[in-house]
Design an enzyme around this catalytic site. Structure first.
Site, PDB file in Angstrom:
ATOM      1  N   GLY A 115       1.617   1.856  10.767  1.00  0.00           N
ATOM      2  CA  GLY A 115       2.387   3.249  10.845  1.00  0.00           C
ATOM      3  C   GLY A 115       3.389   3.490  11.492  1.00  0.00           C
ATOM      4  O   GLY A 115       3.862   5.004  11.319  1.00  0.00           O
ATOM      5  N   ASN A 138       0.871  -1.172   0.023  1.00  0.00           N
ATOM      6  CA  ASN A 138      -0.091  -0.427  -0.087  1.00  0.00           C
ATOM      7  C   ASN A 138       0.706   0.627  -0.125  1.00  0.00           C
ATOM      8  O   ASN A 138       1.100   1.631   0.912  1.00  0.00           O
ATOM      9  CB  ASN A 138      -0.860   0.210   1.132  1.00  0.00           C
ATOM     10  N   GLU A 147      -5.605  -5.007  10.395  1.00  0.00           N
ATOM     11  CA  GLU A 147      -4.691  -3.778  10.809  1.00  0.00           C
ATOM     12  C   GLU A 147      -5.190  -3.068  11.753  1.00  0.00           C
ATOM     13  O   GLU A 147      -5.877  -1.965  11.691  1.00  0.00           O
ATOM     14  CB  GLU A 147      -4.916  -3.059   9.427  1.00  0.00           C
ATOM     15  N   LYS A 162      -0.298   4.322  -0.758  1.00  0.00           N
ATOM     16  CA  LYS A 162      -0.270   5.429   0.596  1.00  0.00           C
ATOM     17  C   LYS A 162      -0.413   6.974  -1.003  1.00  0.00           C
ATOM     18  O   LYS A 162      -0.093   6.330  -2.105  1.00  0.00           O
ATOM     19  CB  LYS A 162      -0.544   5.405   1.936  1.00  0.00           C
ATOM     20  N   GLU A 179      -7.245   4.842   7.810  1.00  0.00           N
ATOM     21  CA  GLU A 179      -6.523   6.617   7.575  1.00  0.00           C
ATOM     22  C   GLU A 179      -8.072   6.507   7.059  1.00  0.00           C
ATOM     23  O   GLU A 179      -8.473   7.950   7.071  1.00  0.00           O
ATOM     24  CB  GLU A 179      -5.688   6.385   6.528  1.00  0.00           C
ATOM     25  N   HIS A 187      -9.779   0.969   4.818  1.00  0.00           N
ATOM     26  CA  HIS A 187      -8.146   1.328   5.143  1.00  0.00           C
ATOM     27  C   HIS A 187      -8.668   2.153   6.169  1.00  0.00           C
ATOM     28  O   HIS A 187      -9.223   3.053   6.240  1.00  0.00           O
ATOM     29  CB  HIS A 187      -7.530   1.702   4.259  1.00  0.00           C
ATOM     30  N   SER A 214       2.852  -2.273   9.969  1.00  0.00           N
ATOM     31  CA  SER A 214       4.675  -2.087  10.499  1.00  0.00           C
ATOM     32  C   SER A 214       5.170  -3.850   9.899  1.00  0.00           C
ATOM     33  O   SER A 214       6.355  -3.920  10.582  1.00  0.00           O
ATOM     34  CB  SER A 214       4.647  -2.143  11.561  1.00  0.00           C
TER      35      SER A 214
HETATM   36  C1  PEP Z   1      -1.000   0.197   5.584  1.00  0.00           C
HETATM   37  O1  PEP Z   1      -0.749   1.699   5.068  1.00  0.00           O
HETATM   38  O2  PEP Z   1      -1.929  -0.774   5.423  1.00  0.00           O
HETATM   39  C2  PEP Z   1       0.167  -0.628   6.656  1.00  0.00           C
HETATM   40  C3  PEP Z   1       0.198  -2.053   7.336  1.00  0.00           C
HETATM   41  O3  PEP Z   1       0.731   0.474   6.510  1.00  0.00           O
HETATM   42  P1  PEP Z   1       2.888   0.577   7.815  1.00  0.00           P
HETATM   43  O4  PEP Z   1       2.677  -1.244   6.768  1.00  0.00           O
HETATM   44  O5  PEP Z   1       3.605   1.304   7.311  1.00  0.00           O
HETATM   45  O6  PEP Z   1       1.908  -0.087   9.700  1.00  0.00           O
END
Ligand code: PEP
Length: 247
Positions: free
Chosen positions: A171, A9, A165, A11, A96, A94, A209
């Site tokens: 992040g 992803n 998630e 982003k 976000e 997601h 992460s």
């Molecule tokens: C994500 O944006 O779906 C995500 C898992 O980000 P990160 O791996 O940076 O935590």
């Protein structure tokens, strides 16, 4: 046996030049992968990535899809438009988008429905905040989020990907331990099993992460069928290491 899926992803990152270089490095470094691979890129770069990845082992995904079919929805991209570009996956729900765009469980369920109707695989994200985890509400929250998608989509849910998630891990550099992640994945698997006889073929991927150092342990858990990778998907060597750790 079901393959694992490693989806990046990106982003809101990238540029024409940076994307080209990243994809070039990924393609050069792919070594007969056994898993499925995708990159979910900003909508404006879908065509660029689709062209560069044509005929390769890497599929292209979008990061969102409109809940509407067509019409006066300025700035939105419909599922049919994404399909037109050859997009294989679309992330929906997601955290976000839930947080900054007030997307409800009901909206996320409709987005999944739009994607499915267009022949795009929705990657349905669910996950609890830190506050919810600490209040002992993880199970209630993730089941509520997934239930909305199940109820609207019925037997079609056998065609979705679920991404667990935990919001506190996205992040932040804080990863759910393999045991924490496996426990939630097992709950989600049981929920899917109660809804469809095809639950075993649904990929439930972990995101939060995931990186080159922790991927192998997470991906070795019995109910973790891949990863949704944010930050680490922007660095070719890291993303390639995660792909190599997948089964
Ligand atoms: C994500 O944006 O779906 C995500 C898992 O980000 P990160 O791996 O940076 O935590």
């Amino acid at each position: 046996m079901k393959k694992q899926l490693i989806a990046g992803n990106w982003k809101m990152n990238g540029s024409l030049a940076a994307n080209e270089a990243l994809l070039k490095d990924l393609l050069a470094g792919l070594n007969a992968p056994v898993c499925q691979i995708a990159v979910c890129v900003p909508a404006v770069y879908l065509t660029q990535c689709q062209k560069q990845l044509a005929g390769s082992a890497i599929d292209v995904g979008a990061q969102d899809v409109s809940a509407h079919e067509s019409g006066a929805f300025t700035g939105e991209n419909s599922a049919a438009m994404l399909k037109d570009l050859g997009v294989r996956y679309a992330i929906v729900g997601h955290s976000e988008r839930r947080q900054y765009h007030a997307e409800t469980d009901a909206v996320v369920a409709v987005k999944a429905q739009r994607a499915l109707a267009a022949g795009i695989t929705p990657i349905v994200c669910v996950g609890e905040t830190l506050q919810e985890r600490e209040a002992g509400k993880t199970e209630e929250v993730v089941k509520r989020q997934l239930a909305a998608v199940i109820h609207l989509n019925g037997h079609c849910i056998s065609e979705i990907v679920v991404a667990y998630e935990p919001v506190w891990a996205i992040g932040t550099g804080k990863t759910a331990s393999p045991e924490q992640a496996q426990a939630v994945h097992a709950l989600l698997r049981a929920q899917l099993q109660a809804a469809t006889s095809h639950a075993d073929r649904i990929q439930i991927v972990y995101g939060g992460s995931m990186n080159a150092a922790n991927a192998a342990q997470l991906l070795a858990q019995p109910d973790i069928d891949g990863g949704l990778v944010g930050g680490a998907s922007l660095k070719a060597p890291d993303f390639l290491t995660i792909i190599a750790a997948a089964q």
